[in-house]
Design a protein around this motif. Structure first.
Motif, mmCIF file in Angstrom:
data_model
loop_
_atom_site.group_PDB
_atom_site.id
_atom_site.type_symbol
_atom_site.label_atom_id
_atom_site.label_comp_id
_atom_site.label_asym_id
_atom_site.label_seq_id
_atom_site.Cartn_x
_atom_site.Cartn_y
_atom_site.Cartn_z
ATOM 1 N N ASP A 92 1.460 33.365 12.802
ATOM 2 C CA ASP A 92 0.866 34.556 12.197
ATOM 3 C C ASP A 92 -0.277 35.108 13.046
ATOM 4 O O ASP A 92 -0.372 36.327 13.261
ATOM 5 C CB ASP A 92 0.376 34.250 10.781
ATOM 6 N N LYS A 93 -1.148 34.220 13.537
ATOM 7 C CA LYS A 93 -2.261 34.679 14.369
ATOM 8 C C LYS A 93 -1.757 35.314 15.657
ATOM 9 O O LYS A 93 -2.314 36.304 16.140
ATOM 10 C CB LYS A 93 -3.203 33.513 14.673
ATOM 11 N N HIS A 115 3.744 27.615 7.680
ATOM 12 C CA HIS A 115 5.184 27.673 7.974
ATOM 13 C C HIS A 115 5.796 26.296 8.186
ATOM 14 O O HIS A 115 6.705 26.129 9.019
ATOM 15 C CB HIS A 115 5.461 28.552 9.193
ATOM 16 N N SER A 127 2.547 26.870 13.344
ATOM 17 C CA SER A 127 1.384 27.095 12.493
ATOM 18 C C SER A 127 0.473 28.183 13.050
ATOM 19 O O SER A 127 -0.404 28.687 12.343
ATOM 20 C CB SER A 127 0.590 25.796 12.318
ATOM 21 N N VAL A 163 1.213 36.806 16.170
ATOM 22 C CA VAL A 163 1.835 38.102 15.873
ATOM 23 C C VAL A 163 0.761 39.154 15.604
ATOM 24 O O VAL A 163 0.886 40.324 16.012
ATOM 25 C CB VAL A 163 2.802 37.966 14.676
ATOM 26 N N GLN A 164 -0.306 38.767 14.925
ATOM 27 C CA GLN A 164 -1.406 39.688 14.661
ATOM 28 C C GLN A 164 -2.038 40.201 15.945
ATOM 29 O O GLN A 164 -2.602 41.296 15.971
ATOM 30 C CB GLN A 164 -2.468 38.993 13.803
ATOM 31 N N THR A 196 8.688 25.398 9.165
ATOM 32 C CA THR A 196 8.443 26.488 8.240
ATOM 33 C C THR A 196 8.726 26.039 6.841
ATOM 34 O O THR A 196 9.675 25.324 6.603
ATOM 35 C CB THR A 196 9.341 27.687 8.602
#
Length: 375
Positions: A253-254, A354, A250, A256-257, A25
């Motif tokens: 985010d995808k 990250h 990396s 968690v979305q 990160t």
């Protein structure tokens, strides 16, 4: 505990020897970040109409393909670059075979492999991490998990989410009585190395029976799901309620979305920590104290109350002897740019995936390795 490593199998004969690894990160305020300028601009000025090809790590792929390649081509339009997310094992074998110029890997090359191919350089370009993700409908927040419990899940000894051992780590959390479906990588993967080394350092039984590596002989549970690349693991988790898997940061985010949760993991000090820039930085500060000149080192389960336990270097694997001077100059110029804190190693590129930048001491060692490249 002495760890037993199992090597990846089924690759081309040139890479039949196994690979172990060290798989961040971003922390743009890190005091350890190097501020020394590189000589990439001078090198790149002498390079024209050269193509650099890369295959390998799906963890490094979002940085390489979406961030670095477009930015570098804008600066140096005469240098063409391509990247492919094939898994760390393939990246290393392709680099050894010379079918690509750069092998991206979360795993450094094993001692036996380096002995067979002493012309290969393992160059760290950033620090990354891995999180344990799950699809648990109705469960909010971050579960607490540790290596021992995860080992028993992947061995099939813990089969339900409301098992007493998981409940003991998560008092007050209403866990469902549902079968756990573990997801594993089906390709040669540095992420598999990172995850299985964490299990091996946490569970003597796992270490004895399965060990660690870019591929291993999984226990073969009926509930096990295989997936290729981090993108495949995220897809499998997303469509499979009550599943659990390991994912490179990396892709956080995808994931968690898509509604996936991720765990706070127990570190060497017995604390449960999330993969944040602060906790990854804390682990990195411990790990970089003992980086050797060839930079092949594992950063799993570093000491410190605030250290996140699954971090690693992202490596670019290259030959030190290139086919000609133009190729060597192009490769050196790009690598210098990639590790320069004001260029490819800046927060502009690392924060979206990250990753952390290389600390000053590691930057110097990577630069020394880059200077070995000749043509």
């Amino acid at each position: 505990m002495k760890l037993r490593s199992k090597w990846f199998a089924g690759l081309a004969a040139v890479a039949a020897v196994g690979v172990v690894a060290g798989c961040g990160t971003s922390n743009s305020s890190s005091s350890a970040q190097n501020t020394a300028p590189s000589n990439s601009s001078q090198q790149a000025a002498s390079v024209a109409n050269v193509t650099l090809t890369e295959t390998g790590s799906s963890l490094l792929y979002p940085l390489f393909n979406a961030q670095w390649i477009p930015a570098y081509h804008k600066l140096h339009p005469d240098v063409q670059m391509t990247a492919a997310s094939t898994g760390s094992g393939t990246g290393i074998s392709d680099a050894i075979a010379g079918t690509v110029d750069i092998g991206a890997s979360d795993a450094y090359m094993a001692d036996a492999q380096i002995q067979q191919h002493p012309d290969m350089l393992n160059i760290p370009v950033a620090i990354s991490a891995q999180q344990i993700m799950y699809n648990l409908p109705g469960v909010k927040g971050h579960l607490h998990l540790n290596g021992q419990v995860l080992a028993e899940i992947y061995e099939g000894k813990i089969q339900y989410w409301d098992d007493a051992k998981i409940k003991a780590l998560n008092p007050g959390v209403k866990l469902p009585h549902q079968v756990i479906k573990p997801v594993v990588r089906s390709d040669g993967s540095g992420d598999t190395f990172l995850f299985t080394q964490y299990l091996s350092k946490s569970s003597a039984e796992w270490n004895q029976n399965y060990g660690y590596g870019t591929t291993i002989s999984w226990p073969g549970l009926q509930t096990e799901i295989g997936a290729k690349g981090n993108q495949g693991v995220v897809a499998a988790l997303s469509k499979t309620p009550y599943s659990v898997g390991y994912v490179g940061i990396s892709w956080l985010d995808k994931a968690v979305q898509q509604g996936l949760g991720y765990a706070a993991l127990e570190n060497k000090a017995g604390k449960y920590v999330l993969p944040t820039s602060a906790t990854i930085q804390a682990a990195a500060q411990e790990g970089v104290k003992s980086v050797p000149a060839d930079e092949r080192i594992s950063l799993i389960d570093e000491p410190g109350a605030n250290s996140y336990p699954i971090i690693n270097f992202e490596y670019l694997i290259v030959k030190d002897d290139q086919p000609n001077a133009a190729k060597a100059d192009a490769l050196k110029a790009f690598l210098d740019w990639a590790i320069n804190p004001s260029e490819g190693n800046s927060a502009k590129f690392l924060t979206p995936v990250h990753f952390l930048p290389l600390p000053t001491s590691v930057h110097a060692k990577s630069e020394a390795q880059i200077q070995k490249i000749k043509g």
